[in-house]
Structure formats: C-alpha cells, structure tokens
Write an enzyme that holds these catalytic residues in place. Structure first.
Site, mmCIF file in Angstrom:
data_model
loop_
_atom_site.group_PDB
_atom_site.id
_atom_site.type_symbol
_atom_site.label_atom_id
_atom_site.label_comp_id
_atom_site.label_asym_id
_atom_site.label_seq_id
_atom_site.Cartn_x
_atom_site.Cartn_y
_atom_site.Cartn_z
ATOM 1 N N GLY A 160 -80.442 3.884 93.787
ATOM 2 C CA GLY A 160 -79.794 2.905 94.656
ATOM 3 C C GLY A 160 -78.346 2.689 94.273
ATOM 4 O O GLY A 160 -77.880 3.149 93.223
ATOM 5 N N HIS A 165 -78.089 -21.214 89.705
ATOM 6 C CA HIS A 165 -79.355 -20.574 89.379
ATOM 7 C C HIS A 165 -80.539 -21.311 89.992
ATOM 8 O O HIS A 165 -80.515 -22.529 90.166
ATOM 9 C CB HIS A 165 -79.540 -20.515 87.867
ATOM 10 N N GLU A 210 -77.905 -24.786 80.551
ATOM 11 C CA GLU A 210 -77.469 -25.444 81.774
ATOM 12 C C GLU A 210 -78.533 -26.452 82.195
ATOM 13 O O GLU A 210 -79.622 -26.501 81.622
ATOM 14 C CB GLU A 210 -77.221 -24.420 82.881
#
Length: 289
Positions: free
Chosen positions: A18, A247, A209
């Site tokens: 790919g 995220h 985070e």
C-alpha cells in the site's frame, strides 16, 4: 543498550504494497532498519524496495528469520492483521493504524493475554532506538543515541520533547510510542519496567494526556518500583470535560479522574516533576543527569 529493538531486529512490514506501507518501508530502510520481508494476503511473490513479499506473516517470519512486525493496514482490516502477527513466531508487533474499531481491539486484548508477542499501539508512531532501528513513522533525524528513555501516548509530543533533548545534546536509548486509543497493547507501566531494567537508561520521560487512568497507575508504579528518575508532561490541560481532544482515548468523563490536574497531582506525589512545556521537561531531565 536499548529496549525492544536494536540493529539486529529483523522486520516484516504488513501492508507493504500500500501507499503508506511502501513509503514508510523506504524511510525505515534508509534509516538503517533491517526490513527483511513484507506480508500482504494474495501478494506473495512480489517485491517492494527489493524486499520479498509473502502471503502471511508466519511464512515471512519463518523464511526470513524475522522477529518483529510493523502494521500499515487500513482500519477495517487492521484487527485481523494484528491477530496474524500475534499468531506468528515473532517477539514484537507495532500497529501504526489509527481508527481500528474498539470491538476489534477488545478481542486483540484478550488474545494478548494468551501469547508471548508484545504489541505496541495501535494509533502510535512506533518505536526507535536512535542510530540502530526504527519501526514506524518517527522522524529519525531528530533522535540521537544517548541515555534517556521516552514513553509517550502522543507522536507529536514525542517529537517535541525529543527535539528539545537533542538540541541540548541529550540523547535517547529508545523512544516508545504506546498509542492514544482506549485499548492498547503495551502501556506506560510495561514500558517503564523495561527502562528500569535497562542499565544504560539513566532517566525517563513519560508523556501523557487527558483521558483514562493510565498515568495515575503509572505514577503509583513509579513510586513503588522505580529508582530511575522520571520526568513527565501531560497534554490537554485546557480541554473541556466530555469532549474528545485528538486521540480516541483523550476524553475526560467528568468523574474527577482522567483530568490533567489529577494526573499531574499523582505524578508529583510520586516524585515526578511535570513540565508545563516540552522545554521544561528537558530542564528536569538535565537536572537528573
């Protein structure tokens, strides 16, 4: 020394035919990574960048004596690709793919408890031992060999902190991206344990985070089990509750846990100084060394 990967690591690229797989295979090889095979169902017998392609990870691992795999497979098929890697005779699988369905990763998580193969990711930048090997999409030019380990949920934060360290002449043993999804393989504690056991890692940076409780759990581990000093950074201090920030795992439920404040407090209580900026993180690391 290093953790998980070094110059002897022999790498399979899943999805090598790919666009992303082909591009990053070339980047990894230019860095010096020993990419020995690709694995794509139905594409066996082809070559990409001089690398032989096999139909399965198992066959690639056996034929080319590979011990690690990096996964560049679209989200709908990436869960199956991870399963294939876990069932092959390799030690490490690194899933770069973002957006793997959570239900697929729940099945992967169960399978991880049954095998010896370690998984990094998904939704991670990969792993690099500077000057030796990188698996993933990390920009190798900002890294420098040294004595500071790094583990991070965020690729961008990894790059910012490393750039600040390298600009001061502070190199890294290994940088580990664990990924920002709600369900991942290797977590903070797993990575911290590896660095604590590495005689050449004299300090560690942990970049977290908002969302989840992994950083709070890591703080408890640091307080009880680590002699190696750790500096921290927590992203998302201004994020509103209930809103995903970047995220998939970076969301604060409003329950009082998972906030930047709770994570910083836990780390401070464990003796971990937390920088307000990547530059301040580098200040703390300099104080350790």
């Amino acid at each position: 020394m290093s953790v998980l990967v070094d110059e002897d690591t022999r790498v399979i690229v899943q999805g090598i035919t790919g666009g992303e797989g082909k591009f990053h295979t070339q980047q990894m090889m230019e860095y010096g990574t020993n990419v020995v095979a690709g694995a794509v169902p139905g594409k066996g017998g082809q070559e990409v960048a001089g690398v032989p392609v096999y139909d399965t990870v198992e066959r690639a691992a056996i034929e080319e004596d590979a011990d690690a795999s990096v996964i560049f497979v679209p989200p709908a098929f990436a869960g199956d690709a991870v399963f294939e890697a876990l069932d092959a005779p390799i030690d490490l699988a690194v899933a770069i793919t973002e957006g793997i369905p959570t239900q697929d990763m729940a099945k992967v998580k169960k399978r991880l408890s049954e095998v010896d193969t370690r998984l990094l990711g998904p939704n991670c930048p990969g792993i690099i031992t500077p000057g030796e090997s990188k698996l993933g999409i990390l920009p190798g030019n900002i890294f420098e060999s040294g004595n500071v380990g790094l583990v991070s949920r965020s690729g961008t934060l990894t790059y910012q902190v490393v750039d600040n360290l390298t600009s001061r002449g502070i190199g890294q043993t290994t940088a580990v991206g664990i990924g920002g999804d709600p369900i991942i393989g290797t977590d903070f504690i797993d990575a911290l344990e590896l660095f604590e056991s590495d005689p050449d890692t004299d300090a560690v940076v942990m970049c977290g985070e908002i969302g989840g409780e992994d950083e709070e759990d890591a703080a408890a581990y640091i307080a009880e089990h680590m002699d190696t000093p750790v500096a921290g950074f927590i992203a998302g201090r201004t994020a509103p509750p209930g809103k995903r920030m970047g995220h998939a795992g970076a969301i604060v439920s409003g329950s009082g846990t998972g906030t930047a404040e709770s994570k910083i407090e836990a780390l401070n209580d464990a003796g971990v100084p937390v920088g307000d900026t990547p530059n301040e993180v580098a200040d703390h690391v300099e104080d350790f060394l």
